[in-house]
Design an enzyme around this catalytic site. Structure first.
Site, PDB file in Angstrom:
ATOM      1  N   GLU A  31       0.842  -1.196   0.000  1.00  0.00           N
ATOM      2  CA  GLU A  31       0.000   0.000   0.000  1.00  0.00           C
ATOM      3  C   GLU A  31       0.877   1.245   0.000  1.00  0.00           C
ATOM      4  O   GLU A  31       1.779   1.358   0.802  1.00  0.00           O
ATOM      5  CB  GLU A  31      -0.921  -0.024   1.228  1.00  0.00           C
ATOM      6  CG  GLU A  31      -1.915   1.103   1.247  1.00  0.00           C
ATOM      7  CD  GLU A  31      -2.617   1.264  -0.094  1.00  0.00           C
ATOM      8  OE1 GLU A  31      -3.291   0.339  -0.532  1.00  0.00           O
ATOM      9  OE2 GLU A  31      -2.460   2.341  -0.715  1.00  0.00           O
ATOM     10  N   LYS A  72       8.229  -1.727  -2.080  1.00  0.00           N
ATOM     11  CA  LYS A  72       7.577  -0.950  -1.024  1.00  0.00           C
ATOM     12  C   LYS A  72       8.610  -0.423  -0.022  1.00  0.00           C
ATOM     13  O   LYS A  72       8.599   0.755   0.344  1.00  0.00           O
ATOM     14  CB  LYS A  72       6.535  -1.827  -0.313  1.00  0.00           C
ATOM     15  CG  LYS A  72       5.894  -1.191   0.894  1.00  0.00           C
ATOM     16  CD  LYS A  72       5.139   0.090   0.577  1.00  0.00           C
ATOM     17  CE  LYS A  72       4.845   0.854   1.843  1.00  0.00           C
ATOM     18  NZ  LYS A  72       4.157   2.104   1.644  1.00  0.00           N
ATOM     19  N   CYS A 123       5.847   4.117   9.475  1.00  0.00           N
ATOM     20  CA  CYS A 123       6.457   3.337   8.392  1.00  0.00           C
ATOM     21  C   CYS A 123       7.914   3.659   8.091  1.00  0.00           C
ATOM     22  O   CYS A 123       8.730   2.746   7.961  1.00  0.00           O
ATOM     23  CB  CYS A 123       5.643   3.519   7.123  1.00  0.00           C
ATOM     24  SG  CYS A 123       4.005   2.816   7.296  1.00  0.00           S
TER      25      CYS A 123
HETATM   26  N1  LIG Z   1      -0.001   3.422   8.161  1.00  0.00           N
HETATM   27  C1  LIG Z   1       0.408   3.661   6.921  1.00  0.00           C
HETATM   28  O1  LIG Z   1       0.433   4.802   6.452  1.00  0.00           O
HETATM   29  C2  LIG Z   1       0.856   2.538   6.043  1.00  0.00           C
HETATM   30  C3  LIG Z   1       1.012   2.773   4.672  1.00  0.00           C
HETATM   31  C4  LIG Z   1       1.390   1.718   3.860  1.00  0.00           C
HETATM   32  C5  LIG Z   1       1.621   0.468   4.410  1.00  0.00           C
HETATM   33  N2  LIG Z   1       1.487   0.265   5.745  1.00  0.00           N
HETATM   34  C6  LIG Z   1       1.699  -1.090   6.273  1.00  0.00           C
HETATM   35  O2  LIG Z   1       0.427  -1.691   6.481  1.00  0.00           O
HETATM   36  C7  LIG Z   1       0.460  -2.565   7.611  1.00  0.00           C
HETATM   37  C8  LIG Z   1      -0.608  -2.164   8.595  1.00  0.00           C
HETATM   38  O3  LIG Z   1      -0.346  -0.846   9.055  1.00  0.00           O
HETATM   39  P1  LIG Z   1      -1.397  -0.023   9.882  1.00  0.00           P
HETATM   40  O4  LIG Z   1      -0.843   1.358  10.014  1.00  0.00           O
HETATM   41  O5  LIG Z   1      -2.758  -0.206   9.285  1.00  0.00           O
HETATM   42  O6  LIG Z   1      -1.325  -0.798  11.284  1.00  0.00           O
HETATM   43  P2  LIG Z   1      -2.346  -0.715  12.502  1.00  0.00           P
HETATM   44  O7  LIG Z   1      -1.555  -1.085  13.697  1.00  0.00           O
HETATM   45  O8  LIG Z   1      -3.089   0.572  12.451  1.00  0.00           O
HETATM   46  O9  LIG Z   1      -3.397  -1.883  12.196  1.00  0.00           O
HETATM   47  C9  LIG Z   1      -3.126  -3.239  12.256  1.00  0.00           C
HETATM   48  C10 LIG Z   1      -4.319  -3.954  12.875  1.00  0.00           C
HETATM   49  O10 LIG Z   1      -4.121  -5.361  12.735  1.00  0.00           O
HETATM   50  C11 LIG Z   1      -4.756  -5.989  13.847  1.00  0.00           C
HETATM   51  N3  LIG Z   1      -4.255  -7.351  13.991  1.00  0.00           N
HETATM   52  C12 LIG Z   1      -3.020  -7.778  14.309  1.00  0.00           C
HETATM   53  N4  LIG Z   1      -2.950  -9.120  14.312  1.00  0.00           N
HETATM   54  C13 LIG Z   1      -4.192  -9.565  13.993  1.00  0.00           C
HETATM   55  C14 LIG Z   1      -4.749 -10.867  13.818  1.00  0.00           C
HETATM   56  N5  LIG Z   1      -4.030 -11.964  13.970  1.00  0.00           N
HETATM   57  N6  LIG Z   1      -6.046 -10.950  13.481  1.00  0.00           N
HETATM   58  C15 LIG Z   1      -6.798  -9.829  13.314  1.00  0.00           C
HETATM   59  N7  LIG Z   1      -6.325  -8.589  13.452  1.00  0.00           N
HETATM   60  C16 LIG Z   1      -5.031  -8.450  13.785  1.00  0.00           C
HETATM   61  C17 LIG Z   1      -4.402  -5.074  15.005  1.00  0.00           C
HETATM   62  O11 LIG Z   1      -5.285  -5.280  16.080  1.00  0.00           O
HETATM   63  C18 LIG Z   1      -4.527  -3.695  14.367  1.00  0.00           C
HETATM   64  O12 LIG Z   1      -5.796  -3.120  14.579  1.00  0.00           O
HETATM   65  C19 LIG Z   1       1.884  -2.469   8.160  1.00  0.00           C
HETATM   66  O13 LIG Z   1       2.649  -3.516   7.616  1.00  0.00           O
HETATM   67  C20 LIG Z   1       2.379  -1.150   7.607  1.00  0.00           C
HETATM   68  O14 LIG Z   1       3.770  -1.143   7.460  1.00  0.00           O
HETATM   69  C21 LIG Z   1       1.078   1.270   6.569  1.00  0.00           C
END
Ligand SMILES: NC(=O)c1ccc[n+]([C@@H]2O[C@H](COP(=O)([O-])OP(=O)(O)OC[C@H]3O[C@@H](n4cnc5c(N)ncnc54)[C@H](O)[C@@H]3O)[C@@H](O)[C@H]2O)c1
Length: 465
Positions: free
Chosen positions: A164, A223, A279
């Site tokens: 993403e 990424k 990130c």
């Molecule tokens: N935040 C950003 O701007 C961004 C942009 C691009 C990519 N990413 C990537 O996307 C991924 C997610 O990032 P985010 O910011 O959304 O994280 P986040 O911490 O906001 O959300 C992750 C969610 O996953 C849930 N979770 C964890 N293990 C689980 C399981 N076994 N079953 C169900 N739910 C579970 C957690 O409870 C949490 O709510 C990461 O790898 C991050 O590097 C983030």
């Protein structure tokens, strides 16, 4: 035959899972999208009637959620049922930096990813396409495949990488008008069909030429590389900001001069107190760790410098405050305006404000914080997480208020740490009358109009000149 996707499950309802799935649901009304999470309060918040209570603040998100929620977009804690029903499963869980064991402080912690894979393997009864939406180290798909293929239930899994690229604060626009979507798939007939199923989803709203397909490893590595390049630009301009301060050059002028060169481009050249967010740091550390794992020390050292400069920038900003306040902030009130890591988000992960505050607290300052979107609980939790001092000490020394003018009353200095637009429009003349003199402002975002602020009588310092 290419699978026409009717039912999507997304594991992880965070900053990525929530907005991306809301947009997919809104653009693909014939597909049922269920976003699941083990965090019940997060799911409850996604289902809240009051859209101002959604767990993620993003401009435009509430409207998208409102349009699709409980029609073809569902938020649930029933992970198993959603896995069973889905044709395609996005894994969008967190991948933080490891805080223990091998790779501590550098490698990505893949335990949440592995748990998802094991749960999918355990409950799936029909073939699934698994989409890596989380940011993962290159070759993670290999590990996922091993876990998924070691089940005895005759279910086939195809793994795609679909990192993403949205930026928090502009997530909805980034998703709706993505420069590109990247899909990495296995180079085989089955792999190509799985890739095409996901291409067809994005093609609902994006022109075909913006949907790039590659092999899985290129996609995974791209990424990490994208974040490393973006952070590199920030650290490059921030490194120059310090040089500008001692040479009377102006970092914005330098940025404009070099940014007008089409080979360089103008974006991501705004000097600041340092990048934050969940990130950049973790993905660069991950890149450094991967390079080291392959024995590429020079490559690892090169990318690590981006983090080193970023830490330096945060520290030197805090040091500047202490030095300017006659070498001590002990017992002095310092007002921090802005706690989110950037404007238009309520996300505070790795925000520069946390580290600046922590430094000032070590110097025995009393901190008052105001942020338009961040709660008191979050601010205190961020400081507690550092473990620098006890939770009680943090509560004794830090006050969080929900009125910016109150935050500035009887303060020795104001530090601007997030570039919220509203800060520009405050009645700075009125604020001047309420603060101790000399009235200091330290602008970590180059947000205010220097001339206007200095005319009012403030001593104004900003990063970069
Ligand atoms: N935040 C950003 O701007 C961004 C942009 C691009 C990519 N990413 C990537 O996307 C991924 C997610 O990032 P985010 O910011 O959304 O994280 P986040 O911490 O906001 O959300 C992750 C969610 O996953 C849930 N979770 C964890 N293990 C689980 C399981 N076994 N079953 C169900 N739910 C579970 C957690 O409870 C949490 O709510 C990461 O790898 C991050 O590097 C983030």
């Amino acid at each position: 035959m290419i699978k026409k996707i009717k039912n999507i499950c997304c594991i992880g309802a965070g900053y990525v899972g929530g907005p991306t799935m809301s947009v997919i649901a809104s653009q693909c009304p014939e597909i049922k999208v269920t976003v699941v999470d083990i965090n019940k309060s997060r799911i409850d918040a996604w289902n809240n009637e009051d859209l101002s209570k959604l767990p993620v603040y993003e401009p435009g998100l509430a409207e998208v959620v409102l349009g699709a929620r409980n029609k073809n977009l569902f938020f649930s804690t029933d992970v198993e049922s959603a896995i069973i029903e889905a044709d395609m499963i996005f894994i969008s869980v967190n991948t933080p930096t490891k805080t223990y064991g091998i790779g501590k402080g550098m490698a990505a912690d893949l335990k949440y990813i592995e748990l998802c894979a094991r749960q999918i393997a355990e409950v799936a009864t029909t073939d699934k396409i698994i989409v890596e939406k989380s940011t993962l180290p290159v070759r993670t798909a290999e590990a996922l495949k091993k876990i998924l293929d070691n089940t005895n239930n005759n279910v086939n899994f195809d793994i795609l990488s679909n990192p993403e690229f949205l930026a928090e604060g502009t997530a909805i626009d980034d998703l709706l008008n993505a420069d590109r979507v990247l899909i990495g798939g296995e180079e085989s007939e089955r792999g190509n069909m799985a890739t095409q199923s996901l291409v067809d989803i994005y093609a609902h709203w994006l022109p075909k030429e913006r949907i790039l397909t590659t092999n899985v490893w290129s996609s995974e590595l791209s990424k990490l590389t994208a974040n490393a390049f973006l952070a590199q630009r920030v650290s490059s301009i921030n490194a120059l900001s310090e040089l500008c301060e001692v040479t009377e050059a102006n970092v914005d002028e330098v940025a404009r001069a070099i940014g007008s060169d089409s080979r360089i481009g103008s974006k991501f050249l705004k000097a600041s107190v340092g990048f934050g967010g969940s990130c950049f740091q973790k993905d660069i550390l991950n890149l450094v760790y991967i390079s080291k794992t392959y024995g590429l020390e020079a490559v690892a050292n090169y990318w690590e410098q981006i983090i080193i400069i970023n830490d330096h920038q945060k520290r030197r900003f805090a040091e500047k405050i202490v030095k300017t306040l006659f070498n001590t902030v002990s017992g002095k009130k310092i007002t921090i305006l802005g706690w989110a890591f950037k404007k238009d988000t309520n996300d505070t992960r790795e925000s520069a404000a946390i580290y600046v505050a922590d430094y000032l607290l070590n110097e025995q300052a009393e901190i008052t914080v105001y942020d338009p979107k961040v709660t008191k609980e979050q601010i205190l939790a961020d400081l507690d997480y550092l473990n620098t001092r006890s939770e009680n000490e943090n509560r004794d020394l830090v006050t969080v208020v929900n009125d910016p003018i109150k935050a500035c009353e009887d303060t020795h200095a104001i530090a601007i740490l997030t570039e919220w637009d509203v800060f520009k429009d405050y009645d700075w003349q009125n604020i001047y009358t309420k603060v101790y003199k000399p009235a200091f402002i330290f602008d970590g975002r180059r947000l205010l109009d220097k001339e206007m602020i200095e005319k009012l009588g403030f001593e104004y310092f900003r990063i970069g000149n």
